[in-house]
Motif scaffolding. Sequence first.
Motif, short mmCIF file in Angstrom:
data_model
loop_
_atom_site.label_atom_id
_atom_site.label_comp_id
_atom_site.label_asym_id
_atom_site.label_seq_id
_atom_site.Cartn_x
_atom_site.Cartn_y
_atom_site.Cartn_z
N VAL A 108 -56.63 3.22 5.99
CA VAL A 108 -57.89 3.19 5.18
C VAL A 108 -57.59 3.37 3.55
N PRO A 109 -56.98 4.54 3.26
CA PRO A 109 -56.79 4.84 1.66
C PRO A 109 -55.81 3.65 1.28
N VAL A 110 -55.00 3.29 1.85
CA VAL A 110 -53.94 2.29 1.29
C VAL A 110 -54.71 0.99 0.99
N ILE A 111 -55.64 0.81 1.88
CA ILE A 111 -56.56 -0.36 1.57
C ILE A 111 -57.26 -0.49 0.45
N LEU A 112 -58.02 0.79 0.40
CA LEU A 112 -58.90 1.06 -0.83
C LEU A 112 -58.17 1.13 -2.06
N ALA A 113 -57.02 1.66 -2.01
CA ALA A 113 -56.41 1.79 -3.34
C ALA A 113 -55.93 0.34 -3.55
N GLY A 114 -55.54 -0.49 -2.54
CA GLY A 114 -55.14 -1.81 -2.97
C GLY A 114 -56.16 -2.76 -3.62
N ARG A 115 -57.37 -2.59 -3.12
CA ARG A 115 -58.41 -3.03 -3.76
C ARG A 115 -58.73 -2.76 -5.21
N LEU A 136 -64.11 0.11 8.69
CA LEU A 136 -64.32 0.59 7.45
C LEU A 136 -63.57 -0.22 6.27
N ALA A 137 -62.58 -0.48 6.68
CA ALA A 137 -61.60 -1.23 5.63
C ALA A 137 -61.77 -2.77 5.37
N MET A 138 -62.42 -3.22 6.37
CA MET A 138 -62.78 -4.97 6.31
C MET A 138 -63.33 -5.24 5.05
N PRO A 139 -64.32 -4.60 4.73
CA PRO A 139 -65.26 -4.97 3.46
C PRO A 139 -64.35 -5.30 2.21
N PHE A 140 -62.97 -4.67 2.15
CA PHE A 140 -62.32 -4.50 0.99
C PHE A 140 -61.14 -5.49 1.14
N ALA A 141 -60.99 -6.01 2.33
CA ALA A 141 -59.75 -6.95 2.56
C ALA A 141 -60.18 -8.43 2.20
N ASP A 142 -59.11 -9.19 1.86
CA ASP A 142 -59.33 -10.45 1.63
C ASP A 142 -59.14 -11.55 2.81
N HIS A 143 -58.69 -11.13 3.68
CA HIS A 143 -58.46 -11.85 4.94
C HIS A 143 -58.16 -10.96 6.12
N LYS A 156 -66.95 -8.83 8.63
CA LYS A 156 -68.06 -9.05 7.58
C LYS A 156 -67.16 -8.91 6.11
N LYS A 157 -67.89 -9.76 5.08
CA LYS A 157 -67.21 -9.85 3.87
C LYS A 157 -65.99 -10.28 3.62
N ALA A 158 -65.27 -10.49 4.54
CA ALA A 158 -63.92 -11.22 4.41
C ALA A 158 -63.60 -12.40 5.29
N SER A 159 -62.84 -13.31 4.82
CA SER A 159 -62.46 -14.37 5.74
C SER A 159 -61.81 -13.97 6.78
N ALA A 160 -61.77 -14.73 7.97
CA ALA A 160 -61.07 -14.43 9.10
C ALA A 160 -60.56 -15.51 9.85
N THR A 161 -59.14 -15.27 10.61
CA THR A 161 -58.57 -16.38 11.34
C THR A 161 -58.28 -15.69 12.69
N CYS A 162 -58.34 -16.47 13.75
CA CYS A 162 -57.71 -15.94 14.95
C CYS A 162 -56.49 -16.52 15.11
N SER A 163 -55.42 -15.39 14.90
CA SER A 163 -54.23 -16.10 14.92
C SER A 163 -53.43 -15.80 16.51
N GLY A 164 -54.03 -15.29 17.21
CA GLY A 164 -53.56 -15.01 18.47
C GLY A 164 -52.34 -13.87 18.38
N PRO A 165 -51.91 -13.51 19.59
CA PRO A 165 -51.07 -12.50 19.77
C PRO A 165 -49.54 -12.97 19.07
N VAL A 166 -49.00 -11.71 18.77
CA VAL A 166 -47.42 -11.87 18.30
C VAL A 166 -46.53 -11.22 19.34
N ILE A 167 -45.47 -11.63 19.85
CA ILE A 167 -44.75 -11.16 20.93
C ILE A 167 -43.20 -10.82 20.22
N ARG A 168 -42.83 -9.74 20.59
CA ARG A 168 -41.49 -9.48 19.95
C ARG A 168 -40.52 -10.26 20.92
N PRO A 169 -39.51 -10.84 20.28
CA PRO A 169 -38.68 -11.77 20.86
C PRO A 169 -37.89 -11.31 21.97
#
Length: 360
Positions: A108-115, A136-143, A156-169
């Motif tokens: 959370v503090p990292v995202i707020l600082a990034g914005r 809490l952090a999503m309103p300050f995100a770009d995606h 809310k307030k950010a664009s979103a994409t369903c990218s699906g799961p990521v599995i360790r090879p």
Amino acid sequence: MESPKIILTGGGTAGHVSLNQAIIPPLKEKGYDVHYIGSKDGIEKNLIRDSFPGLPYHEIQSGKLRRYFSMKNFTDPFKVGAGVLQAYKQIKKLKPALIFSKGGFVSVPVILAGRMAGVPVVIHESDVTPGLANKLAMPFADHVFTVFPETVPHVKKASATCSGPVIRPELFDGSKKEGLRLAGLSGKRPVLLVMGGSQGSAVLNEAVRSGLPQLLRSMDVIHLCGKGHLDRTLDGTEGYAQFEYVTGGLKDLLKAADGVVSRAGSNSIFEFLALRLPMLLIPLSAEKSRGDQILNARLFAKSGFAEVLEEENVTRETFLDAVGSMTENAQRMILSMEKAEPPKTPEEMAALILKCSKGE
């Protein structure tokens, strides 16, 4: 020419670190200078330093965000404020092209600082509904990237994409022979793997051990019971192997298993899905959590990937019945799993994240 920098953050649990661990190698291969911002005492510090000894790790203060009353609720906001200032100082110094967050309180503090610093911020959410930190952090995100399509409307307030799961090879490289050797099993009978997480689950442990005589009539059992929860009176029980927790050999134990009993954390259940491993899910109850595992489990049951037993309904009898039902329906589950969309590779996920960076 100086390599572009990217900051990763996330912590508090292993689930808030595992995706970051997976994408660090492809990010480095693409020429990025990867830095990590985490807490001083969180699990993320050891996980990152053990996996990537030379990777720069920057410590910040982080308060816990609680949904219940605690006196620390009055002091932790000051820690969050201090963490924002510390993260902002690092971000201004590093000038990253992107900040990627896997969630958890430290993010959370990292995202707020990034914005505040004008750096693009990308968040990943694994569960059906966002956790408190990500909410809490999503309103300050770009995606925001999500694992479940049902999560997208919650953003809310950010664009979103369903990218699906990521599995360790490396999970696909398990050896059944090695898994059986680790567990001291013959491989002549079906193997049930029970996983309660690194801290263990009293509910799962009690259910397995109370029903062990019945289970061992038809199968062998590998029991990951959590740190400090070994039952030495069961040492030497034929067909039963217990471990506190397994890291490096987990891929081999998973390969040796014919079915798994587990909590319903998003990372784990998508790994079982990718491995085509029939599952009985016993999600954390709403009393012990915000209910995210219950939603995860119900969606998997609806898709035909799992049997579900609610924690409050667990007894020796209901547990044995549920294991029996999972065994009977194993082939049906596998057929449903084979129709599921394949997971993303770490390389594919890294490419999606980088599309959000400056200059892309």
